[in-house]
Design an enzyme around this catalytic site. Structure first.
Site, mmCIF file in Angstrom:
data_model
loop_
_atom_site.group_PDB
_atom_site.id
_atom_site.type_symbol
_atom_site.label_atom_id
_atom_site.label_comp_id
_atom_site.label_asym_id
_atom_site.label_seq_id
_atom_site.Cartn_x
_atom_site.Cartn_y
_atom_site.Cartn_z
ATOM 1 N N GLU A 1 -17.329 -12.728 131.607
ATOM 2 C CA GLU A 1 -18.520 -13.339 131.031
ATOM 3 C C GLU A 1 -18.978 -12.392 129.936
ATOM 4 O O GLU A 1 -19.413 -11.273 130.213
ATOM 5 C CB GLU A 1 -19.589 -13.527 132.110
ATOM 6 C CG GLU A 1 -20.845 -14.222 131.639
ATOM 7 C CD GLU A 1 -22.010 -13.262 131.523
ATOM 8 O OE1 GLU A 1 -22.419 -12.994 130.370
ATOM 9 O OE2 GLU A 1 -22.489 -12.793 132.546
ATOM 10 N N CYS B 1 -27.136 -11.540 127.538
ATOM 11 C CA CYS B 1 -25.924 -12.204 127.063
ATOM 12 C C CYS B 1 -26.179 -13.663 126.732
ATOM 13 O O CYS B 1 -25.438 -14.263 125.945
ATOM 14 C CB CYS B 1 -24.809 -12.076 128.096
ATOM 15 S SG CYS B 1 -25.246 -12.728 129.723
#
Length: 667
Positions: A254, A291
Site C-alpha cells: 500500500e 497516504c
C-alpha cells in the site's frame, strides 16, 4: 537510550550506534534505533512454531474475544500513547486518528468473529457433488498456512498502521512480526509494550523490531507474507526480492499515491463548500502526511477560483506550533528530512508548470511546512501527476469536460482514494465507469450524505484499503477479505461424513439419525449432520382459506379458483409462507428447552407448488454451529420440505439461539 525490539518473548537492544530519533518540534534526540545483531531469522522461525501453535489452539471465536479485550485494555491506557505522540509533531487530533482509529480496527475485527465457526477452517461456497450417489464430494476451504506475516509500517501512523495489519492476521491465526519506521519507532514500541503487558496475546503471536529487517527476508517462504506501507520506490525494490519471486511468499503493498478530489459539473454550492472543507481537512490532519491525502483537485474551469478561495478561507485560521500546546492545529512534519523531501517535491511541481496560489503565513522554521495551494492552469505537465509532496500541499487543476476530468485523474497511474462531489447519479456513474480500474476507493460526496460522511482520507476496517498501479496494487482491511488473505485456499475432496467432520458444516449424505429430538439438546450436545424426519401433514382447502384470512394475503393464486386455473400452477395453491409455517409446526418441539429463540432465516426457496390434498413432511438437519457468547450458541438448521412424491417443495436455513450446557437457560 535505544528503542528496543521484542523478539522471542524478550525485549532486546540492537548493537551499534544506531540512527537518531528526534522530537519533531524541538529536534532533541529522544532515542536511537538499530536492529543490528538481532536474531531476526530465528525470530521468524520461533514465531511460526510457538506463536502459530498457540494461536491455532484458540480458534476464531476466542481470538475475536481477545481482540475485543485488547481494544478495551488499550483504550484504558491510550493517554500514554498520546503523550508519546506529541513528540512526532502530531496534535491531539492527529493522535486521535491514529490511536483511537487503531483501537477501532481491533473492535471491528473482534465483531467479525461472532459469525465465524469454532476451530481454524473457513468453508467457502457450497459442497459440490462429484458422484451421483453423493459418496464423493468437494468443497473449497480456507485453512492455516503455518507461516508468519511481516509488516513494514510507515512513519505517519505508528499505531493504526500496526493494528490494522495485526488484527486480521491475529483473527486468522497467523503470528506477526511488526517493523516500525524509525521516526516514530518509540510510539510503536510503547504500543507493543502495552499489548504484551495486557497478557491477552499468546506467546509468539506478536513480535516487534525497531530498525532494519536485515536477514529476515531471506527466511521467508511460501507460507509467509509481507504487508508493506510506504513509498512506491521501496515497494518496487522489495517485491523483486527472491522471497517473493522465487520462494512464493505473499507480498502486499500500500503505497503513497496522487489521490484526487473532483468537483462535478452538476455540483451545487453546497457540494463546493463541502469539498473545500474536505480538502482543507486533508491538508491539516497530520500536516498532510497521510497516504490517502488529497494531492490533486480537479475543478470545472469556471469554478476554479471559487473552490480555491473557499479552501483558502478554511486554512487561513489554522495555528501552527508545538502540538503539546492546546491551541495548536498543525504541528511540524515528522522530521527535517521529511521537510526537505516536501520542499524538493514542491520545487519539482513548480518547475513542471504549477504556480503558487496561496501559502499559509505560519511557521516555516525547523520541520514546519505551512499549508500550500498550487495552481496548474495547464494541467498536463508530466511532473504534476507524478511527483507527490507528502505534506500539506495540494495542486488545483481546471477541466473543461467530464472526459477530460477522468483523463486527468487517470494520469496518476493508480490511486488509493478519490472523492467526487456531485449530487447527480448519472455523473457519478460516468466517473465510476471511468475510474473503477484506477482507484481503490471512490468516495461520493453530496448534500445528501455530507453530514454523515467519514471523509475522503479515512479507510474503514470493513472496506478495502489499497489501490492499483502506483498505489501498490495491494489490498488491506476489507473485513473478512483481509482475514481470508492470511489463509490458504484448497480444494477438499472426500466422502460426506469426512467432509462435514473437517469443515464443521453439513454435507448431504452425511446424515446421522436423531435418537432424541434435537430441540431437547443443549448447544454442545448437537452434532453437525444430526437429522430428524418429522411426521406428515395433509393440507386442506380450509388451511389455505384460513391462512389467507389470518395473513390478509388474498393473492389470486391462493383465493380465486378460476384465475388460478389460468395461472402457471393450473390450480389454486397454498401460500409459500403457509408451507413455511406448516413445516415449523412439524419440526418444532413445543416444550421449554435449550432452543431459546428463532435468530433468522436464510436462503429460502419454494421449488414446487403445494395445494389442497398434498402431504408435507420436513427434514431438520444440524447444518452448522458457532458459539455466540458464554451462554448461547447459534445453530443453523437445514430444512427441507417434501411432498408425498418425495419432491422438495421448499428448502431453507433456520438459525436459532441455543443455550450452552450448564448455563441455566435450558430447563
Amino acid at each position: 537510550m535505544k528503542v528496543k525490539s521484542y523478539l522471542m518473548g524478550a525485549w532486546r537492544e540492537g548493537q551499534g550506534e544506531g540512527v537518531p530519533l528526534r522530537d519533531a518540534t524541538t529536534g532533541e534526540v529522544l532515542a536511537r534505533v538499530t536492529s543490528e545483531g538481532l536474531p531476526l531469522a530465528e525470530a521468524l522461525a520461533w514465531g511460526r512454531e510457538v506463536g502459530g501453535r498457540a494461536l491455532l489452539a484458540l480458534g476464531f471465536p476466542e481470538r475475536g474475544r481477545r481482540l475485543r479485550a485488547l481494544a478495551a485494555y488499550l483504550s484504558e491506557h491510550k493517554e500514554e500513547l498520546y503523550r508519546l505522540y506529541a513528540t512526532t509533531g502530531g496534535t491531539r487530533r492527529d493522535a486521535w486518528y491514529d490511536v483511537d482509529g487503531g483501537i477501532g480496527v481491533l473492535y471491528s475485527y473482534a465483531s467479525l468473529a461472532r459469525n465465524l465457526p469454532e476451530g481454524n477452517f473457513l468453508p467457502e461456497e457450497e459442497n459440490l457433488p462429484l458422484s451421483k450417489d453423493l459418496s464423493f464430494q468437494g468443497r473449497h476451504l480456507l485453512g492455516p498456512k503455518g507461516g508468519i506475516t511481516v509488516q513494514v509500517n510507515a512513519f505517519n501512523f505508528p499505531v493504526w498502521g500496526l493494528l490494522e495489519k495485526f488484527a486480521p492476521a491475529f483473527l486468522a491465526g497467523v503470528p506477526t512480526l511488526a517493523k516500525a519506521a524509525t521516526p516514530t519507532a518509540h510510539v510503536a514500541e510503547g504500543l507493543v509494550r502495552r499489548m504484551v503487558a495486557s497478557g491477552l496475546l499468546p506467546e509468539g503471536s506478536l513480535q516487534f523490531v525497531a530498525g532494519g529487517l536485515g536477514e529476515a527476508l531471506e527466511a521467508l517462504d511460501h507460507r509467509d507474507s509481507l504487508y508493506f506501507t510506504g513509498s512506491k520506490a521501496t515497494a518496487d525494490r522489495l517485491r523483486r526480492h527472491p522471497a517473493f519471486l522465487e520462494r512464493g511468499a505473499f507480498f502486499n503493498a500500500e503505497t503513497d499515491s496522487l489521490n484526487a478530489a473532483i468537483l462535478g459539473m452538476e455540483a451545487g454550492e453546497e457540494e463546493l463548500q463541502r469539498l473545500a472543507e474536505e480538502i482543507a481537512q486533508e491538508l491539516a490532519i497530520k500536516s498532510g502526511q497521510r497516504c490517502t491525502a488529497i494531492r490533486r483537485v480537479l475543478v470545472p474551469e469556471d469554478r476554479l477560483q471559487a473552490l480555491l478561495q473557499a479552501t483558502q478561507a478554511r486554512l487561513e485560521g489554522l495555528r501552527l506550533g508545538d502540538p503539546r500546546e492546546e491551541a495548536v492545529d498543525l504541528g511540524p512534519l515528522a522530521s527535517l528530512e521529511q521537510k526537505a523531501e516536501v520542499e524538493g517535491a514542491v520545487a519539482a511541481l513548480l518547475q513542471g508548470g504549477a504556480r503558487l496560489a496561496w501559502r499559509h503565513p505560519g511557521r516555516a522554521d525547523g520541520a514546519f511546512f505551512p499549508p500550500t495551494l498550487l495552481l496548474a492552469e495547464d494541467p498536463y505537465g508530466p511532473p504534476l501527476h507524478q511527483v507527490e509532496a507528502f505534506g500539506p500541499v495540494a495542486t488545483f487543476f481546471p477541466y473543461r469536460t467530464l472526459e477530460e476530468a477522468v483523463g486527468l485523474a487517470r494520469l496518476a497511474g493508480g490511486m488509493l482514494a478519490a472523492t467526487l462531489a456531485t449530487p447527480d447519479p448519472e455523473e457519478a456513474r460516468f466517473f465510476l465507469e471511468g475510474l473503477s480500474g484506477h482507484v481503490g476507493r471512490l468516495h461520493l460526496l453530496n448534500r445528501r450524505n455530507a453530514h454523515s460522511s467519514t471523509g475522503h482520507g479515512s479507510p474503514l476496517p470493513r472496506l478495502l484499503h489499497g489501490g492499483p498501479g502506483r498505489a501498490g496494487g495491494g489490498e488491506e482491511l476489507g473485513g473478512m477479505l483481509s482475514v481470508r488473505r492470511h489463509l490458504a485456499r484448497l480444494a477438499l475432496q472426500a466422502d460426506p461424513l469426512t467432509l462435514q467432520a473437517l469443515t464443521g458444516e453439513y454435507a448431504k449424505g452425511g446424515e446421522k439419525p436423531a435418537t432424541v429430538h434435537p430441540f431437547r439438546k443443549p448447544y454442545e450436545a448437537l452434532e453437525v449432520g444430526e437429522t430428524l424426519w418429522t411426521h406428515r401433514r395433509t393440507l386442506t382447502e380450509a388451511d389455505i382459506a384460513l391462512f389467507a384470512h389470518l395473513s390478509w394475503d388474498h393473492f389470486y393464486a391462493h383465493t380465486d379458483e378460476i384465475a388460478a386455473q389460468k395461472s402457471l400452477f393450473g390450480r389454486r395453491v397454498a401460500h409459500g409462507y403457509f408451507v413455511l409455517s406448516a413445516a415449523a409446526g412439524l419440526f418444532v418441539d413445543p416444550a421449554p428447552g435449550p432452543v431459546l429463540a428463532n435468530y433468522g432465516l436464510e436462503g429460502l426457496r419454494f421449488t414446487e407448488p403445494v395445494g389442497a390434498g398434498d402431504t408435507l413432511q420436513a427434514r431438520l438437519t444440524v447444518k452448522a454451529k458457532r458459539p455466540r457468547d458464554e451462554k448461547t450458541g447459534v445453530v443453523e438448521w437445514a430444512v427441507e420440505v417434501v411432498n408425498q412424491e418425495g419432491k422438495t417443495v421448499a428448502a431453507y436455513t433456520v438459525l436459532t439461539l441455543v443455550a450452552r450446557q450448564g448455563t441455566g437457560d435450558a430447563p
